[in-house]
Design a protein around this motif. Sequence first.
Motif, PDB file in Angstrom:
ATOM      1  N   VAL A 247       5.959  62.116  55.229  1.00  0.00           N
ATOM      2  CA  VAL A 247       6.832  63.130  54.607  1.00  0.00           C
ATOM      3  C   VAL A 247       6.223  64.528  54.679  1.00  0.00           C
ATOM      4  O   VAL A 247       6.735  65.462  54.061  1.00  0.00           O
ATOM      5  CB  VAL A 247       7.171  62.788  53.126  1.00  0.00           C
TER       6      VAL A 247
ATOM      7  N   GLY B  96      11.015  66.344  60.545  1.00  0.00           N
ATOM      8  CA  GLY B  96      11.195  65.605  59.293  1.00  0.00           C
ATOM      9  C   GLY B  96      12.450  64.740  59.292  1.00  0.00           C
ATOM     10  O   GLY B  96      12.502  63.714  58.616  1.00  0.00           O
ATOM     11  N   ASP B  97      13.469  65.152  60.068  1.00  0.00           N
ATOM     12  CA  ASP B  97      14.725  64.393  60.086  1.00  0.00           C
ATOM     13  C   ASP B  97      14.575  63.045  60.780  1.00  0.00           C
ATOM     14  O   ASP B  97      15.370  62.134  60.567  1.00  0.00           O
ATOM     15  CB  ASP B  97      15.821  65.186  60.816  1.00  0.00           C
TER      16      ASP B  97
ATOM     17  N   ALA C 182      11.310  61.593  61.099  1.00  0.00           N
ATOM     18  CA  ALA C 182       9.890  61.272  60.877  1.00  0.00           C
ATOM     19  C   ALA C 182       9.640  59.769  60.990  1.00  0.00           C
ATOM     20  O   ALA C 182      10.383  58.965  60.413  1.00  0.00           O
ATOM     21  CB  ALA C 182       9.471  61.761  59.510  1.00  0.00           C
TER      22      ALA C 182
ATOM     23  N   VAL D 299       9.387  58.955  46.865  1.00  0.00           N
ATOM     24  CA  VAL D 299       9.101  60.184  47.604  1.00  0.00           C
ATOM     25  C   VAL D 299      10.258  60.548  48.530  1.00  0.00           C
ATOM     26  O   VAL D 299      10.615  61.708  48.669  1.00  0.00           O
ATOM     27  CB  VAL D 299       7.781  60.033  48.400  1.00  0.00           C
ATOM     28  N   ASN D 300      10.870  59.528  49.145  1.00  0.00           N
ATOM     29  CA  ASN D 300      11.921  59.793  50.128  1.00  0.00           C
ATOM     30  C   ASN D 300      13.324  59.880  49.545  1.00  0.00           C
ATOM     31  O   ASN D 300      14.293  59.939  50.297  1.00  0.00           O
ATOM     32  CB  ASN D 300      11.900  58.718  51.214  1.00  0.00           C
TER      33      ASN D 300
ATOM     34  N   LYS E  97      25.598  54.445  49.541  1.00  0.00           N
ATOM     35  CA  LYS E  97      26.134  55.799  49.386  1.00  0.00           C
ATOM     36  C   LYS E  97      27.638  55.850  49.615  1.00  0.00           C
ATOM     37  O   LYS E  97      28.279  56.858  49.355  1.00  0.00           O
ATOM     38  CB  LYS E  97      25.440  56.746  50.367  1.00  0.00           C
TER      39      LYS E  97
ATOM     40  N   LEU F  90      26.327  56.579  57.544  1.00  0.00           N
ATOM     41  CA  LEU F  90      25.295  57.573  57.853  1.00  0.00           C
ATOM     42  C   LEU F  90      25.198  57.802  59.359  1.00  0.00           C
ATOM     43  O   LEU F  90      25.778  57.051  60.146  1.00  0.00           O
ATOM     44  CB  LEU F  90      23.952  57.100  57.289  1.00  0.00           C
TER      45      LEU F  90
ATOM     46  N   ALA G 176      20.227  59.687  64.240  1.00  0.00           N
ATOM     47  CA  ALA G 176      18.931  60.019  63.619  1.00  0.00           C
ATOM     48  C   ALA G 176      18.132  58.750  63.346  1.00  0.00           C
ATOM     49  O   ALA G 176      16.910  58.714  63.538  1.00  0.00           O
ATOM     50  CB  ALA G 176      19.158  60.794  62.334  1.00  0.00           C
TER      51      ALA G 176
ATOM     52  N   GLN H 152      14.561  57.846  64.953  1.00  0.00           N
ATOM     53  CA  GLN H 152      13.441  57.515  64.074  1.00  0.00           C
ATOM     54  C   GLN H 152      12.807  56.182  64.481  1.00  0.00           C
ATOM     55  O   GLN H 152      11.578  56.054  64.548  1.00  0.00           O
ATOM     56  CB  GLN H 152      13.933  57.441  62.626  1.00  0.00           C
TER      57      GLN H 152
ATOM     58  N   THR I  73      11.386  65.302  52.825  1.00  0.00           N
ATOM     59  CA  THR I  73      11.630  63.875  52.589  1.00  0.00           C
ATOM     60  C   THR I  73      13.017  63.417  53.031  1.00  0.00           C
ATOM     61  O   THR I  73      13.889  64.219  53.276  1.00  0.00           O
ATOM     62  CB  THR I  73      11.453  63.551  51.092  1.00  0.00           C
ATOM     63  N   GLY I  74      13.149  62.115  53.065  1.00  0.00           N
ATOM     64  CA  GLY I  74      14.461  61.532  53.353  1.00  0.00           C
ATOM     65  C   GLY I  74      14.582  60.974  54.748  1.00  0.00           C
ATOM     66  O   GLY I  74      15.366  60.083  54.992  1.00  0.00           O
ATOM     67  N   GLY I  75      13.813  61.537  55.680  1.00  0.00           N
ATOM     68  CA  GLY I  75      13.854  61.061  57.059  1.00  0.00           C
ATOM     69  C   GLY I  75      15.256  61.126  57.625  1.00  0.00           C
ATOM     70  O   GLY I  75      15.917  62.168  57.545  1.00  0.00           O
ATOM     71  N   ALA I  76      15.707  59.995  58.177  1.00  0.00           N
ATOM     72  CA  ALA I  76      17.014  59.979  58.832  1.00  0.00           C
ATOM     73  C   ALA I  76      18.159  59.788  57.844  1.00  0.00           C
ATOM     74  O   ALA I  76      19.316  59.859  58.228  1.00  0.00           O
ATOM     75  CB  ALA I  76      17.029  58.852  59.863  1.00  0.00           C
ATOM     76  N   TYR I  77      17.856  59.558  56.572  1.00  0.00           N
ATOM     77  CA  TYR I  77      18.897  59.172  55.629  1.00  0.00           C
ATOM     78  C   TYR I  77      19.292  60.252  54.623  1.00  0.00           C
ATOM     79  O   TYR I  77      20.347  60.179  54.025  1.00  0.00           O
ATOM     80  CB  TYR I  77      18.457  57.929  54.848  1.00  0.00           C
ATOM     81  N   ALA I  78      18.428  61.210  54.380  1.00  0.00           N
ATOM     82  CA  ALA I  78      18.727  62.229  53.373  1.00  0.00           C
ATOM     83  C   ALA I  78      18.036  63.526  53.768  1.00  0.00           C
ATOM     84  O   ALA I  78      17.174  63.524  54.641  1.00  0.00           O
ATOM     85  CB  ALA I  78      18.241  61.764  52.007  1.00  0.00           C
ATOM     86  N   ARG I  79      18.456  64.618  53.143  1.00  0.00           N
ATOM     87  CA  ARG I  79      17.830  65.911  53.431  1.00  0.00           C
ATOM     88  C   ARG I  79      17.377  66.511  52.104  1.00  0.00           C
ATOM     89  O   ARG I  79      18.184  67.071  51.354  1.00  0.00           O
ATOM     90  CB  ARG I  79      18.826  66.863  54.103  1.00  0.00           C
ATOM     91  N   SER I  80      16.101  66.382  51.814  1.00  0.00           N
ATOM     92  CA  SER I  80      15.588  66.983  50.585  1.00  0.00           C
ATOM     93  C   SER I  80      14.145  67.431  50.789  1.00  0.00           C
ATOM     94  O   SER I  80      13.479  66.993  51.728  1.00  0.00           O
ATOM     95  CB  SER I  80      15.687  65.994  49.421  1.00  0.00           C
TER      96      SER I  80
ATOM     97  N   LEU J 186      17.828  69.380  46.865  1.00  0.00           N
ATOM     98  CA  LEU J 186      18.812  68.732  47.739  1.00  0.00           C
ATOM     99  C   LEU J 186      19.325  69.804  48.680  1.00  0.00           C
ATOM    100  O   LEU J 186      19.891  70.813  48.238  1.00  0.00           O
ATOM    101  CB  LEU J 186      19.964  68.144  46.918  1.00  0.00           C
TER     102      LEU J 186
ATOM    103  N   ASP K 135      22.499  67.871  53.267  1.00  0.00           N
ATOM    104  CA  ASP K 135      22.494  66.469  52.823  1.00  0.00           C
ATOM    105  C   ASP K 135      23.927  65.957  52.663  1.00  0.00           C
ATOM    106  O   ASP K 135      24.827  66.708  52.278  1.00  0.00           O
ATOM    107  CB  ASP K 135      21.747  66.334  51.487  1.00  0.00           C
ATOM    108  N   ILE K 136      24.078  64.686  52.921  1.00  0.00           N
ATOM    109  CA  ILE K 136      25.420  64.074  52.889  1.00  0.00           C
ATOM    110  C   ILE K 136      26.051  64.134  51.495  1.00  0.00           C
ATOM    111  O   ILE K 136      27.264  64.059  51.350  1.00  0.00           O
ATOM    112  CB  ILE K 136      25.342  62.623  53.428  1.00  0.00           C
ATOM    113  N   ASN K 137      25.234  64.306  50.465  1.00  0.00           N
ATOM    114  CA  ASN K 137      25.756  64.378  49.098  1.00  0.00           C
ATOM    115  C   ASN K 137      26.004  65.809  48.610  1.00  0.00           C
ATOM    116  O   ASN K 137      26.456  65.999  47.492  1.00  0.00           O
ATOM    117  CB  ASN K 137      24.777  63.716  48.122  1.00  0.00           C
TER     118      ASN K 137
ATOM    119  N   ASP L 254      26.525  66.649  56.057  1.00  0.00           N
ATOM    120  CA  ASP L 254      26.694  65.305  56.616  1.00  0.00           C
ATOM    121  C   ASP L 254      25.416  64.852  57.334  1.00  0.00           C
ATOM    122  O   ASP L 254      25.480  64.070  58.283  1.00  0.00           O
ATOM    123  CB  ASP L 254      27.912  65.238  57.548  1.00  0.00           C
ATOM    124  N   ASN L 255      24.292  65.360  56.877  1.00  0.00           N
ATOM    125  CA  ASN L 255      22.959  65.053  57.429  1.00  0.00           C
ATOM    126  C   ASN L 255      22.748  65.615  58.835  1.00  0.00           C
ATOM    127  O   ASN L 255      21.776  65.274  59.481  1.00  0.00           O
ATOM    128  CB  ASN L 255      22.678  63.543  57.445  1.00  0.00           C
TER     129      ASN L 255
END
Lengths: 171, 294
Positions: free
Chosen positions: A30, A39-40, A42, A76-77, A133, A137, A141, A145, B140-147, B185, B189-191, B210-211
Amino acid sequence: MFAPLGQKTSQVARNFLPFLTTLFLVLLGVMVWPVPSLGDIAPTFGLAAIYYWAVYRPDLLRPSSVFVLGLLNDAVNDMPLGLSGLLFLGVYQLAVTYRRFFAGQHFLMLWLGFAVLSFCAALLSFAGLSLYKGVLLQPLAVTAQYVLTATLFPLLAWLLNRTQRFFLTQG
Amino acid sequence: MALQSHRTGWVYTTAMSWRVLGHRFSFILFMALSAGLLVIGHAQPDVIEQVRVKTVDLVSPVLDVMAQPLDAMEDLAARLQSYHAVLAENEKLRADNASLVRWQNKALSLAAENTELKSLLNYKNEPAAAYISARVIADTGGAYARSLIVTAGTVDGVRAGMAAMAGDGLIGRVIEVGDWSSRILMITDINSRIPVVVTPVGDQAILGGDNKPNPKLLYLPQDSNVREGMRVMTSGHGGVFPPHVPVGVVATSRQGQFEVVPFASLGRISQVKLIDFSLAGGVANKLARTLPAR
């Protein structure tokens, strides 16, 4: 009769080595790298470390430690708490079960084993998070990854192997 | 000797069986715990959020230390780059300065006119914004979130709902605050859903992530006059953000949908400004936790 304090401390540190290296790699995943947008996608270094230690030293990385590492990864994520725990424990258990097969063969078998298990983990986390969610998704990405993680595995395995040899085969 | 060997073998086998059983039991136990946490997190998100905030607070000093060498490297690279381009940059800055002086004169005359008109209308001024600077220690979040995780928390005066800016534009909002760290956030981010207005046409829309690198303009009016290149700012609706915070420029995606290219470069953010616009009554605070994100 009793081991000196220094020796005991050293032994405790060695016992925690797999946990500490995996923790370090989870946090490394991270970090804010100088490469834009890395980071997208990672790599999931933590998963690779869990697989490695499960194959080579499962006695030093217990399910409880894997659970804690999963919780930390989720916290963390910003992922639902418990998801990484399930994935990490699943990969760990499969790696422990087939460890003789992975460890005894050529390195390619170890790599292939990780590629298959991490693919399953990526697929499950993608499906699980999409359900959690309530939206589909971005698969691109997630694929990037996964490819990056699987590609970097030999380098990571080499580093962990050097660490293992240096700390766990001395004294 | 044979008996001894037999006994040793028996003891060894039994011990190993117990060990394997213990391992399997703990594996099942922790799998069940993980699944339980997922269920609790869905049913009682507030409880889980506290666990998450405390955990991030706990590891933030480690992340901070780990980020130091990377920051130093980036700083060095930026310095070397700026030395290399110093002449060209100087020329550009001179040109920019001349242009900015003209804009400053215009802005000053407009500000004077604005003050005069406000006094005529008996207009109540918006409260002045306060800024908190923070360093980004985790993407953080990698491929799933943007934070992002930043090094400022309640002890520094950070509150949930604060707007986060980097460079010239909005990058997101604070959604979790610990004692020493906070989570932002991002608008991609998708949210993330933020009420915005497109200037100069004045059409209102929702900026939805939408990420992907550029968030989309959603719910534009049917007869919208929005065109590429127009500026997007927060509208202030919903009380999450005050109006007029710059966000980005309108562009068209490959699918023909309007999206926004953010003013801030979202790919690599090392410093952020958290802005407290003092929206009284804690509206922003409440919304930060209940609106789309969580």
